[in-house]
Design an enzyme around this catalytic site. Structure first.
Site, PDB file in Angstrom:
ATOM      1  N   SER A  55       0.860  -1.179   0.000  1.00  0.00           N
ATOM      2  CA  SER A  55       0.000   0.000   0.000  1.00  0.00           C
ATOM      3  C   SER A  55       0.893   1.224   0.000  1.00  0.00           C
ATOM      4  O   SER A  55       2.074   1.126   0.335  1.00  0.00           O
ATOM      5  CB  SER A  55      -0.889   0.020   1.240  1.00  0.00           C
ATOM      6  OG  SER A  55      -1.675   1.194   1.281  1.00  0.00           O
ATOM      7  N   ARG A 305      -0.046  -3.960  -7.153  1.00  0.00           N
ATOM      8  CA  ARG A 305      -1.261  -4.560  -6.583  1.00  0.00           C
ATOM      9  C   ARG A 305      -2.479  -3.853  -7.153  1.00  0.00           C
ATOM     10  O   ARG A 305      -2.501  -2.624  -7.260  1.00  0.00           O
ATOM     11  CB  ARG A 305      -1.254  -4.390  -5.058  1.00  0.00           C
ATOM     12  CG  ARG A 305      -2.318  -5.218  -4.340  1.00  0.00           C
ATOM     13  CD  ARG A 305      -1.891  -6.672  -4.287  1.00  0.00           C
ATOM     14  NE  ARG A 305      -2.771  -7.487  -3.475  1.00  0.00           N
ATOM     15  CZ  ARG A 305      -3.857  -8.115  -3.917  1.00  0.00           C
ATOM     16  NH1 ARG A 305      -4.226  -7.979  -5.173  1.00  0.00           N
ATOM     17  NH2 ARG A 305      -4.565  -8.880  -3.120  1.00  0.00           N
ATOM     18  N   THR A 341      -7.433   1.150   4.417  1.00  0.00           N
ATOM     19  CA  THR A 341      -7.001   0.359   5.574  1.00  0.00           C
ATOM     20  C   THR A 341      -7.974   0.509   6.737  1.00  0.00           C
ATOM     21  O   THR A 341      -8.371  -0.472   7.368  1.00  0.00           O
ATOM     22  CB  THR A 341      -5.590   0.780   6.010  1.00  0.00           C
ATOM     23  OG1 THR A 341      -4.674   0.537   4.934  1.00  0.00           O
ATOM     24  CG2 THR A 341      -5.136  -0.019   7.222  1.00  0.00           C
ATOM     25  N   CYS A 497       0.266  -6.394 -17.677  1.00  0.00           N
ATOM     26  CA  CYS A 497       0.942  -7.055 -16.562  1.00  0.00           C
ATOM     27  C   CYS A 497       2.186  -6.265 -16.156  1.00  0.00           C
ATOM     28  O   CYS A 497       3.048  -5.995 -16.997  1.00  0.00           O
ATOM     29  CB  CYS A 497       1.338  -8.476 -16.938  1.00  0.00           C
ATOM     30  SG  CYS A 497       2.333  -9.306 -15.674  1.00  0.00           S
ATOM     31  N   CYS A 521       5.238 -13.665 -11.368  1.00  0.00           N
ATOM     32  CA  CYS A 521       3.973 -13.081 -10.906  1.00  0.00           C
ATOM     33  C   CYS A 521       4.104 -12.469  -9.517  1.00  0.00           C
ATOM     34  O   CYS A 521       4.538 -13.132  -8.569  1.00  0.00           O
ATOM     35  CB  CYS A 521       2.891 -14.154 -10.913  1.00  0.00           C
ATOM     36  SG  CYS A 521       1.289 -13.592 -10.308  1.00  0.00           S
ATOM     37  N   CYS A 524      -0.615  -9.396  -8.427  1.00  0.00           N
ATOM     38  CA  CYS A 524      -1.372  -8.137  -8.468  1.00  0.00           C
ATOM     39  C   CYS A 524      -2.813  -8.355  -8.910  1.00  0.00           C
ATOM     40  O   CYS A 524      -3.660  -7.522  -8.651  1.00  0.00           O
ATOM     41  CB  CYS A 524      -0.678  -7.124  -9.371  1.00  0.00           C
ATOM     42  SG  CYS A 524      -0.821  -7.470 -11.146  1.00  0.00           S
ATOM     43  N   CYS A 527      -4.282  -9.353 -14.475  1.00  0.00           N
ATOM     44  CA  CYS A 527      -4.668 -10.210 -15.601  1.00  0.00           C
ATOM     45  C   CYS A 527      -6.066 -10.767 -15.407  1.00  0.00           C
ATOM     46  O   CYS A 527      -6.867 -10.844 -16.357  1.00  0.00           O
ATOM     47  CB  CYS A 527      -3.653 -11.333 -15.787  1.00  0.00           C
ATOM     48  SG  CYS A 527      -3.375 -12.358 -14.319  1.00  0.00           S
TER      49      CYS A 527
END
Length: 552
Positions: A55, A305, A341, A497, A521, A524, A527
């Site tokens: 974050s 992310r 959050t 990506c 990978c 995130c 895709c």
């Protein structure tokens, strides 16, 4: 007969993020207040708590104040850097204009907030949960939902370990473990694959708008101490996405130890299949104001992310027989504040309070109706209601006019003048135009100093997957990427990506093949979200795989 062993708990929580850990702590607190005890287990697919947490982050401590009022004096790392300076920049290609504070409502000013690592906050919360008797199992990915005969959720099973890519069992093969619970909380974060299946199975989204998303890409930099101002928070909008007619924005957070959190969000409703969110982020750093901050600096970490941008109208039904969605599995982000959050934590706390009442009343596997009822009366719903039309207004009317209308809308809503409408969303995967309808975007080559390529970026995310394991990026139809996506969109997975997982090889030789480099990978989920035919299905890899973020 299953060879898996099973363990019973009162509540099982999937995911050790802020929502899951807050739920675990509140479960123990609420039970203790009634002089009772309930058993709680948390599963975390990352190698350790915080390994997959990413974050910005500027955090409103409202929920933390409710959950653990003494956190500031109790060694919580978030307390290190309160926000002291809040700025909003509008960028053109070469210039920067600061938006005056009086233009935006007070809740946008970051008063009383803190900036730091959300991963480190989760590590601290995990310690508090364990002190209360919560069992936390990192490195164990929940791979399957278990059901009772009546269709209610019985719990989850972790994935088998030691399975080769061809499906055979390696010498270190270990079957997964079943965790049975009276109630199971799904706190997988954005686009969790178990949550996605539950939403579909129980039709939890039949009365909500489609969830929409952004892709956040983050880097940590060690900068010149003379340029570092602890607590300074800057958000940007406009360039470079304004050149492509897309939306999003950047952040610059001056955090502890001379580091700056630098990040860029691209809304995934963009239409040009040649757009690359990763390269837009690299281009953003070349703006004179940002490049000056990074002169002589060193990039030390990278991650990416997806974030849930749909807001109030995209939150699905929160409960189903035997379980609940909490945190980003449901989508509680306040988009204009870029904060989720505190709302995620509160969702976990509300679900926990409902579950304690149910368990102590000898109930199990029913719907925790008290959780959505609490949400309806909570400050979370009120906060999200005020900003519910912000993203749709910007999407519909563009960055300049849309932002102005969104600002007016927020002012009116904050004064209690509720708009008599709630705007709709459109799924991100339906927004791409054909490649022959758009201008191809040629991004400059990285210089290795200020801008970088994807593979060197993935390297500093500490991403690792056991190479000989089943590919966790699955295709419903293996022919679609080459036979449909390539001629129609020039296979956009190559560009959306942020980790270089997907590529087309052999095209120049007339024999194109779609290659999946699953070991790159970073989890995130872009895709799974943006693929135009929804052909890519992200599932959990073997537990412990993926990025290992140290301070993100």
């Amino acid at each position: 007969m299953s060879e898996r062993e099973s363990m019973p708990y009162d509540v099982v929580i999937v995911g050790a993020g802020p929502a899951g850990l807050s739920a675990a702590i509140r479960l123990k607190q609420a039970a203790a207040a009634k002089e009772a005890d309930i058993s709680v287990c948390v599963l975390e697919k990352g190698s350790e708590v915080g390994a997959h947490i990413l974050s910005g982050a500027v955090i409103d401590p409202k929920s933390l104040d409710e959950l653990l009022p003494d956190w500031r004096e109790d060694g919580c790392p978030l307390a290190e850097v309160p926000v002291t300076d809040n700025q909003h920049w509008i960028l053109t290609k070469g210039k920067q204009f600061s938006m005056p504070h009086f233009v935006t409502p007070g809740f946008m000013h970051n008063k009383g907030t803190y900036t730091g690592s959300l991963g480190n906050l989760c590590r601290w919360l995990a310690g508090k949960a364990e002190e209360l008797g919560v069992e936390i199992f990192p490195g164990f990915a929940a791979a399957e939902v278990l059901f009772n005969e009546d269709g209610s959720v019985k719990g989850v099973a972790t994935g088998d370990m030691g399975v080769a890519r061809d499906g055979t069992h390696k010498p270190d093969y270990t079957p997964g473990l079943e965790l049975h619970a009276k109630y199971t909380f799904f706190s997988e974060g954005v686009r969790g694959h178990l949550s996605k299946g539950l939403i579909r199975q129980f039709a939890l989204d039949q009365d909500s708008e489609p969830q929409v998303y952004g892709l956040g890409i983050k880097e940590l930099w060690d900068i010149d101490p003379e340029l570092h101002v602890p607590g300074r928070v800057i958000h940007t909008q406009g360039w470079p996405l304004s050149e492509t007619g897309s939306n999003g924005g950047g952040w610059i957070y001056h955090q502890a130890n001379g580091q700056v959190s630098l990040g860029f969000v691209t809304w995934l409703n963009y239409s040009n299949p040649y757009l690359s969110p990763f390269h837009e982020m690299q281009r953003w750093k070349t703006h004179p104001q940002i490049a000056a901050l990074l002169k002589g600096a060193k990039r030390v970490s990278y991650g990416a992310r997806a974030i849930s941008d749909g807001g109030l109208q995209a939150i699905p039904k929160l409960v189903f027989p035997g379980g609940a969605l909490i945190g980003d599995s449901a989508g509680f982000l306040n988009v204009p504040r870029i904060k989720g959050t505190h709302t995620a934590m509160k969702s976990g706390m509300m679900a926990a309070e409902a579950a304690v009442e149910a368990v102590l009343s000898q109930r199990q596997h029913d719907e925790l109706a008290a959780y959505p009822a609490a949400f309806e009366q909570s400050w979370v719903k009120k906060e999200l209601s005020i900003v519910r039309n912000v993203l749709p207004l910007v999407e519909k009317f563009g960055d300049l006019i849309g932002s102005g209308l969104a600002g007016i809308n927020m002012w009116l809503e904050s004064f209690g003048i509720k708009m008599p409408f709630t705007m709709k969303h459109h799924p991100d995967h339906k927004s791409l135009w054909r490649k022959d309808m758009v201008r191809k975007i040629d991004y400059p080559k990285p210089d290795g100093v200020l801008t970088f390529d994807r593979l060197s970026s993935v390297f500093i995310s500490n991403t690792n997957h056991e190479e000989d394991q089943p590919v966790h990026l699955t295709l419903k139809d293996p022919n679609i990427p080459v036979e449909y996506d390539l001629p129609m969109y020039d296979e956009p997975a190559q560009r959306y990506c942020p980790a270089g997982v997907y590529e087309i090889v052999g095209e120049e030789e007339g024999n194109p093949k779609f290659v999946i480099n699953a070991q790159n990978c970073v989890h995130c989920k872009t895709c799974d979200i943006k693929d135009p035919t929804q052909n890519i299905n992200w599932v959990v890899p073997e537990g412990g795989g993926g990025p290992n973020y140290p301070n993100m």
